[in-house]
Each structure stands twice: as C-alpha cells, then as structure tokens.
Design a protein around this motif. Structure first.
Motif, PDB file in Angstrom:
ATOM      1  N   LYS A   3      12.505  13.301  -9.036  1.00  0.00           N
ATOM      2  CA  LYS A   3      11.484  12.082  -9.224  1.00  0.00           C
ATOM      3  C   LYS A   3      12.036  11.125  -8.147  1.00  0.00           C
ATOM      4  N   PRO A   4      10.484  10.975  -7.145  1.00  0.00           N
ATOM      5  CA  PRO A   4      10.558  10.228  -6.111  1.00  0.00           C
ATOM      6  C   PRO A   4      11.487   8.631  -5.908  1.00  0.00           C
ATOM      7  N   LYS A   5      11.923   8.351  -5.557  1.00  0.00           N
ATOM      8  CA  LYS A   5      12.614   7.411  -5.029  1.00  0.00           C
ATOM      9  C   LYS A   5      12.447   6.778  -3.299  1.00  0.00           C
ATOM     10  N   ASN A   6      11.779   5.308  -3.788  1.00  0.00           N
ATOM     11  CA  ASN A   6      11.489   4.268  -3.102  1.00  0.00           C
ATOM     12  C   ASN A   6      12.724   3.939  -1.882  1.00  0.00           C
ATOM     13  N   LEU A   7      12.100   4.174  -0.852  1.00  0.00           N
ATOM     14  CA  LEU A   7      13.631   3.749   0.270  1.00  0.00           C
ATOM     15  C   LEU A   7      13.528   2.146   0.699  1.00  0.00           C
ATOM     16  N   GLY A   8      13.153   1.365  -0.140  1.00  0.00           N
ATOM     17  CA  GLY A   8      13.245  -0.594  -0.957  1.00  0.00           C
ATOM     18  C   GLY A   8      12.821  -0.605   0.858  1.00  0.00           C
ATOM     19  N   HIS A  11       0.509  -1.251  -0.075  1.00  0.00           N
ATOM     20  CA  HIS A  11      -0.023   0.159  -0.303  1.00  0.00           C
ATOM     21  C   HIS A  11       1.055   1.047   0.253  1.00  0.00           C
ATOM     22  N   GLU A  12       0.909   2.397   0.650  1.00  0.00           N
ATOM     23  CA  GLU A  12       1.535   3.280   0.816  1.00  0.00           C
ATOM     24  C   GLU A  12       3.439   3.533   1.260  1.00  0.00           C
ATOM     25  N   ASP A  13       3.874   3.488   0.326  1.00  0.00           N
ATOM     26  CA  ASP A  13       5.419   3.292   0.802  1.00  0.00           C
ATOM     27  C   ASP A  13       5.933   4.709   1.334  1.00  0.00           C
ATOM     28  N   LEU A  14       6.854   4.878   1.327  1.00  0.00           N
ATOM     29  CA  LEU A  14       7.929   5.989   1.897  1.00  0.00           C
ATOM     30  C   LEU A  14       8.404   6.297   1.046  1.00  0.00           C
ATOM     31  N   TYR A  15       9.305   7.562   0.358  1.00  0.00           N
ATOM     32  CA  TYR A  15       9.894   7.752  -1.073  1.00  0.00           C
ATOM     33  C   TYR A  15      10.496   9.242  -0.346  1.00  0.00           C
ATOM     34  N   ILE A  16      11.616   9.183  -0.891  1.00  0.00           N
ATOM     35  CA  ILE A  16      12.585  10.483  -0.828  1.00  0.00           C
ATOM     36  C   ILE A  16      12.680  11.334  -1.954  1.00  0.00           C
ATOM     37  N   SER A  17      12.736  12.438  -1.797  1.00  0.00           N
ATOM     38  CA  SER A  17      12.746  13.597  -3.202  1.00  0.00           C
ATOM     39  C   SER A  17      13.363  14.858  -2.725  1.00  0.00           C
ATOM     40  N   LYS A  18      14.963  15.977  -3.883  1.00  0.00           N
ATOM     41  CA  LYS A  18      15.444  16.313  -3.374  1.00  0.00           C
ATOM     42  C   LYS A  18      15.310  17.262  -4.222  1.00  0.00           C
TER      43      LYS A  18
END
Length: 396
Positions: A168-173, A153-160
C-alpha cells in the motif's frame, strides 16, 4: 650560438573538466520529462490535446524527431525509470483508471522491444496527473498522487514490491509533502529529488530518504542553475555524470527548455611531431615564473546550517568585509567541506557546492576586483558544525 628550433603541433584531447549547461530541446508544447540515453538518443514527453506521448530524436538533430509508436501504448505515457546495466527502459502507460501498467523495453538495433510489464498498486488517485519513478531494481516505486489523506494536492508516496505485489502506498509525510503539489519524483541511492509547484512557479528539491521506512528528511532546493528564480523548474534527474532538468518562463512566452549539466572536455597539449630545422638564433633567457603556494592556514572560515550550501546573512557580511580588504587580483583557494552525515553522493555534492556558491558570490559582487579563484573540496568523517564550512586561503 647554434640552437635547434622545433616545429611543434598541438592536439585537443579530452579530459575531466568543469561542467557546462547545455540546451538540448526547446518547445512551446509542455515538456513532461526527458532523458538522454548513452547513444545520444533523446527521449522526451509532450502533453498534447489527445494525451501525453513520448518522442525521440538524435541529440542536436531535431529533424529526426518522431513519435515512438511502440512506447506509446497508452493515452498517457511517460518514461519512469530504467536499468542501465540491463539496457532496459521503464514506461508508464495509461488507458483508463483500471488500465495502468509499467512496461519494460530494450533498445535493439534502433527499435524498442517490449520485455514485460507490471500492474500499478491499487489506489484511488484523484490527481490530475500521475507522476512516478521506478527504481532500477524494480523494487521501489515513488508515486505522486492525491489520495485520501494527502497533505494538499499531489503528495509523494512510496510503494514496495513484496511477494509479487505492491505494498500500500505510504505517504512520505509533512517534511516533504505540503499544501502545494509535489510531483516529478526521482530516486538516486538514498536521495529523493522532486519538484514543488506554486501556481505557475516550481522548484527542484532534494531530500534524504530511508526507503525501508518510507521516511524522508528536510528538503532543500537544488543549486540556482537548476532553479531560476520566479520560473518553472522541474523533472530533475541525474544519470551517471549528467544532470537533467526542465525550465520554462513567462518571459519566454512559455517555451519549455530541456537542460543538461555535463562535463566538457579540457584542453591538453601534446607534442605530435618534431621536425628539426637548423637556424642560428640568439638565445633568449626567460626568467623562471614565480610559483605561488597556498597558505598553510585559512585566512577565513565560513560555517553553514545542517544540509545547507548557502551562507546566512551574518556569514555573507563577514565574507564581504574580508574581500573588501584584499587587493585587486588576489589569488584565493576556496575549499568547501561536508561533514559525515548523508550518502557519499550527497556529501560530495554539498562539499563541492559550498565552495562553488562562494565563488559565484565573489564573481557576482566583486567582479571589479578580478580575484583569481581555485576550488577545492573535502568530505570529512567527523560530524558537527566545525566540519560544515568553507575555508578561504590566500596564495603567496
């Protein structure tokens, strides 16, 4: 003999002390985050039929509650960060898929004034709710979203923020993201805090994170005080020396409660006035108290897995055997250690909480022995198992 008797007055003075858990808000409406500003202005977000809105009130004065019109420029609104030094507050506002911004505000003379705004990264988000956190320098955005390649479902992503645009938001894995929804992110230095939900139950977690590479370490649950078993616990954040989170339970008919863990003042005795009064009295000789000292060597050592503040079953059994041998009223010093891995904040947290968890265990299972416990902690530069420990010292 003649002796001077003095009348002495005492004051209560503020000083550094233990932490106290305090309720600051309780409501049957769903709380979707809160923050207590330095001037004791409480901002909290409620989910309602018409949308999600930010309210304010002075701490412990619920009659001052009001919807902050200026902050609620969207149908969905939430506080997503701020900059204490600049006196800024960051607010997410959404009116449609293509009408999403983070607006910046300052509190001036009791009112919020908008100072700017920034668009969100472009993304096709399929999540029911969009949670996020913007770092105080406005350079890092952590987003809870359900994009094309989410783990569940919802995941956490990081964007700079780079070259005046969001990357582009990158999945934290997979170390952080699972089949369950991860939401309510909060970033402090190189530690990521977030919540993970399984149906009606949720818990607060923390994980080391490298923002530059968007890679995170293995998450661990926060202390039990922020994670009551079998309930909903979310929206953890730490601002200065205050920790904040929200809990709700079916047993409470789903009352949502906002909690603070903050320092409480200690008591210090001060001689205020000395009023001499002559009186003839008999001198009473009081024997000097016997001062105990901590033994030079620990009576017991307990060891931990990497990044853990909880003992395994083998160590718990060893602790029980040791405590059962001690007489009632034994005075103990419990000293927690952390090795050299992690940020300064994380290492200090681990060292303190290793000692605290042992103390809590003793108070829960050995209360009848009336042990007297003192806590200490130490962060070591060296790494490895020998430095991931708690030591118990006897006083003699």
């Amino acid at each position: 003999m003649k002796k001077i008797i003095y009348t002495i007055a005492f004051l209560l003075a503020s000083g550094a002390a233990a932490q106290a858990q305090v309720e600051v808000k309780q409501t049957k409406s769903e709380l979707a985050g809160f923050i207590l500003l330095e001037n004791d202005l409480l901002l909290y977000t409620l989910k309602e039929e018409q949308g999600q809105f930010i309210y304010s009130e002075q701490r412990d004065k619920s009659e001052t509650s009001k919807k902050e019109v200026v902050l609620n420029a969207g149908l969905i609104n939430a506080v997503v960060g701020g900059n204490k030094a600049a006196g800024e507050l960051y607010v997410y506002q959404k009116n449609g898929r293509n009408q999403e911004v983070i607006s910046f505000y300052r509190l001036k003379e009791g009112s919020f004034e908008k100072t700017g705004e920034r668009l969100l990264p472009k993304m096709r988000n399929h999540a029911r709710n969009l949670g996020m956190f913007l770092s105080d320098d406005k350079q890092t955005l952590v987003v809870a979203a359900e994009l094309g390649r989410s783990q569940g479902h919802e995941d956490l992503y990081i964007s700079k923020w780079e070259n005046n645009r969001w990357s582009k938001p990158k999945n934290l894995g997979k170390t952080v993201n699972t089949r369950q929804p991860e939401f309510a992110p909060y970033l402090a230095n190189d530690t990521l805090y977030f919540s993970r939900k399984d149906e009606a139950i949720a818990y607060n977690y923390r994980a080391p994170v490298d923002v530059a590479t968007s890679k995170a370490g293995t998450p661990v649950k926060l202390a039990p005080v922020m994670n009551v078993a079998g309930t909903y616990n979310a929206y953890y954040k730490k601002v200065a020396d205050r920790q904040m989170w929200i809990s709700a339970s079916q047993e409470q008919d789903y009352f949502y409660t906002a909690y603070l863990l903050e320092p409480v003042p200690s008591l210090k005795e001060e001689v205020l006035a000395i009023a001499p009064v002559e009186e003839v009295v008999e001198e009473v000789i009081t024997p000097a108290p016997v001062l105990k000292t901590k033994a030079a060597a620990p009576a017991m050592k307990l060891f931990y897995a990497f990044n853990s503040v909880y003992l395994n079953l083998e160590e718990v059994s060893a602790l029980a055997r040791f405590l059962n041998k001690q007489p009632q009223g034994t005075e103990l010093v419990i000293k927690g250690y952390s090795d050299g891995y992690g940020s300064a904040e994380a290492k200090d947290y681990v060292s303190r909480n290793r000692a605290l968890q042992v103390k809590n265990h003793i108070e829960k299972y050995f209360a009848k022995k009336h042990f007297v416990v003192t806590l200490e902690n130490e962060v070591r530069d060296a790494k490895g198992r020998d430095n991931r420990k708690t030591e118990l010292y006897l006083m003699h």
